[in-house]
Design a protein around this motif. Structure first.
Motif, PDB file in Angstrom:
ATOM      1  N   CYS A  96       0.841  -1.170   0.042  1.00 38.15           N
ATOM      2  CA  CYS A  96       0.009  -0.088   0.206  1.00 38.15           C
ATOM      3  C   CYS A  96       0.798   1.146   0.047  1.00 38.15           C
ATOM      4  O   CYS A  96       0.434   2.279  -0.571  1.00 38.15           O
ATOM      5  N   LEU A  97       2.177   1.076   0.869  1.00 39.41           N
ATOM      6  CA  LEU A  97       2.776   2.362   0.739  1.00 39.41           C
ATOM      7  C   LEU A  97       3.650   2.493  -0.487  1.00 39.41           C
ATOM      8  O   LEU A  97       3.741   3.748  -0.972  1.00 39.41           O
ATOM      9  N   GLU A 107       1.051   6.933  -6.426  1.00 43.07           N
ATOM     10  CA  GLU A 107      -0.171   7.733  -6.832  1.00 43.07           C
ATOM     11  C   GLU A 107      -0.418   9.036  -6.007  1.00 43.07           C
ATOM     12  O   GLU A 107      -0.852   9.974  -6.597  1.00 43.07           O
ATOM     13  N   ARG A 108       0.349   9.336  -5.016  1.00 43.88           N
ATOM     14  CA  ARG A 108       0.301  10.716  -4.303  1.00 43.88           C
ATOM     15  C   ARG A 108       1.596  11.023  -3.939  1.00 43.88           C
ATOM     16  O   ARG A 108       1.559  12.052  -3.106  1.00 43.88           O
ATOM     17  N   ASP A 109       2.510  10.649  -4.799  1.00 40.61           N
ATOM     18  CA  ASP A 109       3.927  11.291  -4.301  1.00 40.61           C
ATOM     19  C   ASP A 109       4.365  11.428  -3.152  1.00 40.61           C
ATOM     20  O   ASP A 109       4.834  12.453  -2.679  1.00 40.61           O
ATOM     21  N   GLY A 117      -5.760  -4.683  -7.806  1.00 38.94           N
ATOM     22  CA  GLY A 117      -5.021  -5.183  -9.031  1.00 38.94           C
ATOM     23  C   GLY A 117      -3.781  -4.455  -9.330  1.00 38.94           C
ATOM     24  O   GLY A 117      -2.994  -5.030  -9.859  1.00 38.94           O
ATOM     25  N   ASP A 118      -3.623  -3.246  -8.525  1.00 38.41           N
ATOM     26  CA  ASP A 118      -2.433  -2.438  -8.818  1.00 38.41           C
ATOM     27  C   ASP A 118      -1.556  -2.907  -7.910  1.00 38.41           C
ATOM     28  O   ASP A 118      -0.374  -2.145  -7.784  1.00 38.41           O
TER      29      ASP A 118
END
Length: 262
Positions: free
Chosen positions: A43-44, A50-52, A258-259
């Motif tokens: 997740c990290l 995705e959120r830099d 999925g990502d």
């Protein structure tokens, strides 16, 4: 990853995703060991993309370090970090006071050092890990190899005066001989069934010659993020004495996951 997650993996995933949201850019973050902590690392890595998000991670095991590096996360040592803003890790059991049993993955020594060197420790777990009294999960005790049988005998004698229901002690097996920790030590698993006084037992065990550390984490955990199979997340804060709940949309086709990769 394709297809749907199992209920238990869904619970671990949503707990890890909620905890990952606690990490802010610039933080020094302790990264736990185990299956739930592995979801956190994924997740990290997703948050970095995705959120830099920019942070430095201190892994509690070689397994976590390798996974974090493979996913592109910046890994440093605790010596380089000095002190941590937050440590996020799993637990084998936790009770209503957020006392923990940890060490099922064999990294209890590093996990306790890293958690203790943090401003805040957050545990991520599925709902099945919550118990009324610790002890159903075997309590790991890390011991040095020299004289380990004598250490086991001393532990057995010490348990006689403790408020526990059982006292079976087993040397943890590995793939080729006894299991070895990252420090080259052995682990004795104590099957106690119920631990009436975790604080007292932790203190007594650490006074036994040959014991390096035990898997009782008392007065270390500040928050627990509990994941549920339906996507709910319960956040319990022992310091603020608050409980809150959130809902994640996990869907039915697995696309939300999925990502993250295998």
């Amino acid at each position: 990853m394709t297809g749907e997650l199992s209920p238990i993996d869904t619970a671990k995933f949503v707990a890890a995703r909620r905890a990952a949201d606690m990490v802010q850019s610039g933080m020094r973050v302790g990264l736990g060991t185990g299956s739930t902590a592995a979801w956190l690392v994924r997740c990290l890595a997703e948050a970095v993309r995705e959120r830099d998000l920019h942070f430095r991670g201190v892994p509690t095991s070689t397994r976590t370090a390798e996974m974090a590096r493979d996913l592109g996360l910046e890994v440093i040592t605790l010596e380089e970090a000095g002190w941590l803003d937050i440590t996020i890790d799993g637990a084998d059991e936790f009770d209503g006071e957020l006392n923990l049993i940890k060490g099922g993955g064999g990294a209890l020594l590093h996990e306790k050092i890293v958690a203790s060197a943090s401003d805040r420790m957050v545990v991520i777990a599925d709902a099945a890990k919550e118990v009324e009294s610790l002890g159903a999960f075997p309590l790991p005790v890390e011991v040095i190899p020299f004289g380990w049988k004598a250490t086991q005998t001393l532990i057995d004698e010490a348990l006689t005066a403790m408020d526990v229901m059982g006292k079976t002690i087993e040397l943890r097996p590995g793939a080729d001989g006894p299991y070895r920790t990252d420090e080259g030590n052995l682990i004795l698993d104590l099957k106690l069934t119920r631990i009436g006084n975790p604080r007292q037992l932790a203190m007594v065990l650490n006074q036994v010659p040959g014991v390096v550390e035990n898997g009782l984490f008392v007065d270390i955990c500040d928050q627990v993020v509990i994941g549920h199979a339906d996507g709910r997340v319960t956040l319990r804060d022992v310091t603020a004495d608050t409980v809150s709940e959130e809902q994640y949309d996990v869907g039915g086709d697995g696309n939300a996951f999925g990502d993250l990769g295998e």
